[in-house]
Design an enzyme around this catalytic site. Structure first.
Site, mmCIF file in Angstrom:
data_model
loop_
_atom_site.group_PDB
_atom_site.id
_atom_site.type_symbol
_atom_site.label_atom_id
_atom_site.label_comp_id
_atom_site.label_asym_id
_atom_site.label_seq_id
_atom_site.Cartn_x
_atom_site.Cartn_y
_atom_site.Cartn_z
ATOM 1 N N SER A 1 15.754 -47.448 34.270
ATOM 2 C CA SER A 1 16.807 -47.430 34.929
ATOM 3 C C SER A 1 17.034 -48.591 35.897
ATOM 4 C CB SER A 1 16.960 -46.126 35.295
ATOM 5 O OG SER A 1 16.880 -45.111 34.461
ATOM 6 N N LYS B 1 17.238 -44.369 44.702
ATOM 7 C CA LYS B 1 17.401 -45.878 44.063
ATOM 8 C C LYS B 1 18.462 -45.551 43.338
ATOM 9 C CE LYS B 1 16.061 -46.416 40.227
ATOM 10 N NZ LYS B 1 15.154 -46.882 39.016
ATOM 11 N N LYS C 1 24.314 -44.747 32.473
ATOM 12 C CA LYS C 1 23.171 -43.879 33.237
ATOM 13 C C LYS C 1 23.673 -43.780 34.664
ATOM 14 C CE LYS C 1 19.302 -41.985 34.355
ATOM 15 N NZ LYS C 1 17.865 -42.588 34.104
#
Length: 289
Positions: free
Chosen positions: A95, A237, A169
């Protein structure tokens, strides 16, 4: 059958690589801490000592790494770039930022290497059961050619051109992060008001509020078991990447911003390595003020 190189044998990478071996693929694995890849030997996997070795002579190279900097370190290295076979396909299942996917995709294309950005959702359970949601960005032809490999790990969907997988995502992580916050508040309210939170989850089963997050993360909150399946630091993150991506399109996501601040506070208070369901702890902290 395609030969596969797999870089990044961690909590997710290990079961994903295992499922590829179970599906009959020849697979070489590389991990900086070599011992983490050792369990693959019993399934027929070969352990590589270097990036050069894991990349060489493979039709598909999969990366499953922690963040943008670790992906950059691999994909910008000459050891990686100089040893890929022409027409090989690189599938980055990490990711990362959409801009990172665009940068690597364009660089590889210039060297006649195919690329798909293919982040996943479903956690370690989805990785073990080969039921991961796999969001893919790239060209239709490349996706079609790689779909057999992806299907050995989960359910792939081509969302759109390069970087679309990463954007999907981020959308996934908006929904997961915000829903964890909602479940944490719901569990907290039940606990404070004297309602049984386990019975609340049972009562909501099958209704509009039901979800995997309610069923799985809700129980973790009730049991105060925050053993990491998906780490808080990683979700922070993701929330930062969501807001950076939105900002680049001049788009405001106020609820995502609120949840990002809560994850930031959680990490600052020493919960970075706990499960992201520990957002419950931040609600708890706020109520102790």
């Amino acid at each position: 059958m395609k030969k596969i190189g797999f870089i990044g044998i961690g909590l997710m990478g290990l079961p994903m690589a295992k499922n590829l071996l179970k599906a009959g693929y020849e697979l070489k694995a590389f991990n900086r801490t070599e011992s983490k890849a050792e369990p693959l030997r019993e399934f027929g996997g070969k352990i590589s000592k270097s990036i050069e070795e894991v990349v060489s002579d493979n039709d598909v190279v999969i990366t499953m790494l922690t963040d943008d900097s670790s992906v950059d370190a691999v994909m910008n290295s000459q050891e990686f770039l100089d040893n890929l076979k022409v027409d090989a396909t690189v599938i980055d299942m990490s990711s990362v930022k959409p801009t990172t996917a665009i940068s690597h995709g364009n660089n590889l294309k210039s060297k006649k290497i195919n690329y798909l950005d293919s982040p996943v959702s479903g956690g370690t359970i989805g990785a073990e059961e080969a039921s991961l949601a796999i969001m893919v960005g790239g060209e239709q032809k490349v996706f079609d050619d790689a779909s057999d490999v992806l299907k050995a790990m989960g359910n792939p969907t081509l969302v759109g051109p390069l970087s679309s997988g990463q954007v999907s995502k981020l959308a996934n992580q908006i929904i997961v992060g915000l829903t964890i916050g909602a479940v944490a508040e719901a569990v907290t309210l039940c606990e404070k008001a004297g309602a049984n939170p386990n019975k609340m989850i049972k009562a909501l089963s099958g209704g509009w509020a039901d979800s995997k997050i309610l069923q799985t993360h809700g129980k973790r909150m009730i049991e105060k078991d925050f053993t990491p399946k998906g780490r808080t630091s990683v979700h922070l993150k993701d929330m930062n990447n969501i807001l950076e991506c939105a900002n680049s399109y001049n788009t405001h996501l106020p609820i995502s911003n609120l949840v990002k601040e809560m994850y930031k506070s959680l990490v600052e208070n020493g919960h970075g390595e706990t499960d992201h369901s520990s957002l419950y702890k931040e609600i708890e902290r706020i109520n102790k003020k």
